[in-house]
Enzyme design. Structure first.
Site, PDB file in Angstrom:
ATOM      1  N   HIS A  22       1.568  39.003 -22.230  1.00  0.00           N
ATOM      2  CA  HIS A  22       1.061  38.456 -21.165  1.00  0.00           C
ATOM      3  C   HIS A  22       1.592  39.691 -20.003  1.00  0.00           C
ATOM      4  O   HIS A  22       0.453  40.003 -19.142  1.00  0.00           O
ATOM      5  CB  HIS A  22       1.588  37.120 -20.743  1.00  0.00           C
ATOM      6  CG  HIS A  22       1.168  35.949 -21.296  1.00  0.00           C
ATOM      7  ND1 HIS A  22      -0.191  35.752 -21.404  1.00  0.00           N
ATOM      8  CD2 HIS A  22       1.789  35.308 -22.183  1.00  0.00           C
ATOM      9  CE1 HIS A  22      -0.326  34.477 -22.116  1.00  0.00           C
ATOM     10  NE2 HIS A  22       0.576  34.234 -22.756  1.00  0.00           N
ATOM     11  N   HIS A  33       5.047  37.406 -27.700  1.00  0.00           N
ATOM     12  CA  HIS A  33       4.059  36.754 -26.968  1.00  0.00           C
ATOM     13  C   HIS A  33       3.705  36.836 -25.487  1.00  0.00           C
ATOM     14  O   HIS A  33       2.711  37.145 -24.885  1.00  0.00           O
ATOM     15  CB  HIS A  33       4.045  35.194 -27.696  1.00  0.00           C
ATOM     16  CG  HIS A  33       2.723  34.302 -27.082  1.00  0.00           C
ATOM     17  ND1 HIS A  33       1.709  33.862 -27.710  1.00  0.00           N
ATOM     18  CD2 HIS A  33       2.478  34.071 -25.501  1.00  0.00           C
ATOM     19  CE1 HIS A  33       1.251  33.123 -26.744  1.00  0.00           C
ATOM     20  NE2 HIS A  33       1.431  33.036 -25.404  1.00  0.00           N
ATOM     21  N   GLU A  34       5.078  36.544 -24.892  1.00  0.00           N
ATOM     22  CA  GLU A  34       4.983  36.676 -23.470  1.00  0.00           C
ATOM     23  C   GLU A  34       5.249  38.045 -23.138  1.00  0.00           C
ATOM     24  O   GLU A  34       4.563  38.235 -21.956  1.00  0.00           O
ATOM     25  CB  GLU A  34       6.501  35.973 -23.253  1.00  0.00           C
ATOM     26  CG  GLU A  34       6.645  34.514 -23.790  1.00  0.00           C
ATOM     27  CD  GLU A  34       5.600  33.693 -23.374  1.00  0.00           C
ATOM     28  OE1 GLU A  34       4.928  33.936 -22.229  1.00  0.00           O
ATOM     29  OE2 GLU A  34       5.210  32.683 -23.937  1.00  0.00           O
TER      30      GLU A  34
END
Length: 208
Positions: A112, A108-109
């Site tokens: 980014h 998820h990170e």
């Protein structure tokens, strides 16, 4: 980032009870389980995993700049990505679950950072189309914006209130903004996503 060592154990409870009315009262102690030590700071194994994940996306050079750490300051957030530092911070509470949560949060990170890397100097919204595309490429196409893990929610008072000079939208903040910041929605609408001085946020209220 500092690398302190914390102890993940519960406080021992002590109870006093009478086992037999004819006998003197005795103290029964309940001790916590054996303590476990959690080392905070950089995690070389997860950094290697991040490089492996990004390696198949033609981002080898970028992947070598990624740093992953465990950060005890994260309370309700499972993770955090800082694109200007290529840094991913993970909540140590993820270790209380299973490895699947750690892997999911890492990806998820990473999404980014990958989304911002692909965009170059152009700023991208945190969970916009670029991030969703990165999620698909990282194997988490159905990823949600927020996690549903049972982490405690830390209530923080919003001490400062800012307002967009163009559209009037309000932005409450815990800390004072120390640099020029503009409303992203207005920048996209009126200036092709670039900084629009007319949409600069102005301080309208602060806690006395």
């Amino acid at each position: 980032m500092k690398s302190p060592i914390t102890i993940n154990g519960r406080r021992g409870d002590r109870s006093l009870r009478s086992n037999d009315q004819s006998r003197p009262q005795q103290l029964d102690f309940v001790f916590p389980p054996a303590v476990s030590f959690i080392v905070l700071g950089r995690d070389s194994a997860l950094e290697a995993k991040a490089r492996e994940i990004l390696g198949v996306l033609n981002a080898e050079e970028f992947s070598r700049e990624i740093r992953v750490e465990w950060n005890a300051r994260l309370c309700s957030a499972a993770g955090r990505a800082e694109s200007h530092r290529n840094l991913i911070s993970l909540n140590p509470r993820l270790r209380d679950g299973h490895d699947g949560e750690i892997d999911r949060t890492l990806r998820h990170e990473l999404a980014h950072l990958l989304a911002q890397f692909r965009a170059g100097r152009r700023r991208v919204p945190p969970h916009g189309a670029e991030w969703r595309r990165a999620c698909r490429d990282l194997g988490i196409a159905d990823e949600a914006r927020c996690h549903t893990l049972p982490f405690p929610v830390k209530q923080r008072a919003r001490r400062f209130l800012y307002r967009c000079s163009r559209c009037g939208k309000e932005f409450p903040r815990v800390r004072r903004i120390k640099r020029a910041v503009a409303c992203l929605e207005c920048c996209r609408k009126f200036n092709r996503g670039k900084f629009d001085p007319k949409a600069r946020l102005r301080l309208v209220e602060k806690e006395k």
